[in-house]
Scaffold this motif. Structure first.
Motif, PDB file in Angstrom:
ATOM      1  N   TRP A 123       0.846  -1.204   0.000  1.00 31.94           N
ATOM      2  CA  TRP A 123       0.000   0.000   0.000  1.00 31.94           C
ATOM      3  C   TRP A 123       0.881   1.255   0.000  1.00 31.94           C
ATOM      4  N   VAL A 138      -3.276  -6.961  -2.270  1.00 34.11           N
ATOM      5  CA  VAL A 138      -2.969  -6.997  -0.840  1.00 34.11           C
ATOM      6  C   VAL A 138      -3.823  -8.060  -0.173  1.00 34.11           C
ATOM      7  N   SER A 139      -3.193  -8.851   0.699  1.00 35.52           N
ATOM      8  CA  SER A 139      -3.897  -9.905   1.427  1.00 35.52           C
ATOM      9  C   SER A 139      -3.729  -9.696   2.934  1.00 35.52           C
ATOM     10  N   HIS A 143      -5.559  -0.823   4.300  1.00 30.37           N
ATOM     11  CA  HIS A 143      -4.769   0.363   4.005  1.00 30.37           C
ATOM     12  C   HIS A 143      -4.195   0.905   5.319  1.00 30.37           C
ATOM     13  N   THR A 253      -6.503  -2.306  -7.936  1.00 29.20           N
ATOM     14  CA  THR A 253      -6.185  -2.936  -6.660  1.00 29.20           C
ATOM     15  C   THR A 253      -7.089  -4.131  -6.393  1.00 29.20           C
ATOM     16  N   HIS A 255      -8.023  -6.725  -3.334  1.00 27.68           N
ATOM     17  CA  HIS A 255      -7.912  -6.855  -1.883  1.00 27.68           C
ATOM     18  C   HIS A 255      -8.477  -8.215  -1.468  1.00 27.68           C
ATOM     19  N   HIS A 257      -8.900 -11.410   1.451  1.00 35.23           N
ATOM     20  CA  HIS A 257      -8.991 -11.554   2.901  1.00 35.23           C
ATOM     21  C   HIS A 257      -9.661 -12.870   3.258  1.00 35.23           C
ATOM     22  N   ALA A 269     -10.420  -4.636   7.612  1.00 34.44           N
ATOM     23  CA  ALA A 269      -9.839  -4.609   6.266  1.00 34.44           C
ATOM     24  C   ALA A 269     -10.796  -4.001   5.244  1.00 34.44           C
ATOM     25  N   SER A 272     -11.147  -0.357   2.772  1.00 38.33           N
ATOM     26  CA  SER A 272      -9.897   0.231   2.284  1.00 38.33           C
ATOM     27  C   SER A 272     -10.055   0.812   0.890  1.00 38.33           C
ATOM     28  N   TYR A 280     -11.185  -1.282  -8.001  1.00 36.39           N
ATOM     29  CA  TYR A 280     -10.899  -1.938  -6.724  1.00 36.39           C
ATOM     30  C   TYR A 280     -11.790  -3.160  -6.608  1.00 36.39           C
ATOM     31  N   TRP A 282     -12.729  -6.469  -4.128  1.00 35.53           N
ATOM     32  CA  TRP A 282     -12.654  -7.096  -2.799  1.00 35.53           C
ATOM     33  C   TRP A 282     -13.028  -8.562  -2.943  1.00 35.53           C
TER      34      TRP A 282
END
Length: 315
Positions: A123, A138-139, A143, A253, A255, A257, A269, A272, A280, A282
């Motif tokens: 980030w 990102v995992s 942010h 991005t 993301h 999770h 999370a 973000s 983005y 998710w």
């Protein structure tokens, strides 16, 4: 005199684990970094979290190379086969390590893939050096501004991040991490993983991470970034960093999770995306814990590769 509470020291060579990848060292940002690389194509740089090292990405190195990418997993400063410098563990400098490695590899940019602390730094790098970051994945990490807010205002997240508060004590965390051949590392990985659908975390895998933590000075270097993250909350350098991170991420991005992550709550999370002015996406993995890339490597790698290959990732 050897402290009976600590473990036999391990040589740095224990992290150069054999496989289809190639090991080498590269210079960047005034230090030397160990990398493992496999494949040819656009660069994908993989950034590990705590308490692991580059090997956490062993499955993704193969999957990305098979998909036509140049996959590189690096050891962060102070961990694995990289230099253990006395200073430089603030996120701004660690992010410069990452973008410096991209330049040292002769690439114009990279897709950054980060887990846990590696995600925090990914980030950061995307904000600080946007021209060097092509895409961001990102995992298990929100942010940095979202992380700060959750750790300070959400009592459940404050409790979930108890290990980070514990790292603020001098010397004791380092001793605990290497005691009994790194037994605490094994307990943390097992506690943070989900209920399990595959082989992770098997005893041989856990023992590999324990050995890596017992390389001299690794434990100290591994907790230093977390000390900065907490101790700087009210300091000018931390306030300035938080202000810098207001600048939006302007690259696509992804993301990722795990729904059962006990370290970073889903609620912490999620959200973000408000810091991303670009597509983005998710993705929540049901039934997985803090290590989705190891707990279900096929599902994780499939999601990552498909997104990297998508010419127009949707919001």
């Amino acid at each position: 005199m050897t402290d009976p509470a600590t473990s036999p020291e391990q040589p740095p060579s224990v992290v150069r684990i054999e496989g289809p990848w190639t090991h080498r060292d590269v210079a960047a940002n005034g230090a030397r970094f160990h990398i493992a690389e496999l494949g040819d194509g656009p660069l994908v740089l993989l950034l590990h979290g705590f308490p692991e090292f580059w090997w956490t990405w062993r499955h993704q190195l193969v999957a990305l190379a098979d998909a036509g990418f140049r996959a590189v997993a690096m050891d962060l400063r102070g961990v694995g086969g990289s230099d253990r410098t006395p200073r430089g563990y603030d996120p701004a400098n660690l992010a410069l390590d990452i973008t410096g490695v991209v330049r040292s590899l002769g690439e114009p940019d990279a897709a950054l893939v980060g887990h846990d602390l590696g995600g925090y730094l990914a980030w950061t790098a995307a904000v600080m050096r946007p021209k060097l970051v092509r895409r961001l994945a990102v995992s298990s990490m929100p942010h940095p501004r979202r992380w700060r807010s959750a750790m300070l205002s959400d009592p459940r997240q404050t409790a979930a991040g108890g290990h980070i508060w514990g790292f603020q004590r001098p010397w004791l965390p380092e001793r605990q991490l290497v005691a009994d051949e790194g037994a605490l590392v094994g307990r943390l990985i097992r506690d943070w993983a989900g209920p399990g659908i595959g082989e992770f975390p098997s005893d041989p895998v856990v023992e590999t991470y324990q050995r890596a933590m017992c390389i001299p000075s690794t434990a100290h270097c591994a907790v230093e970034p977390y000390r900065w993250m907490v101790r700087s909350l009210a300091r000018p350098d931390g306030i300035q960093f938080n202000r810098r991170m207001k600048r939006p991420v302007r690259v696509p991005t992804l993301h990722l999770h795990g729904s059962l992550d006990p370290v970073m709550r889903t609620r912490s999370a999620a959200g973000s995306g408000e810091y991303v002015e670009a597509p983005y996406r998710w993705r929540l993995f049901d039934g997985l814990g803090h290590f989705p890339h190891e707990e279900d490597p096929v599902a994780f790698s499939t999601e990552l590769v498909n997104w990297l290959k998508d010419p127009e990732p949707d919001r």
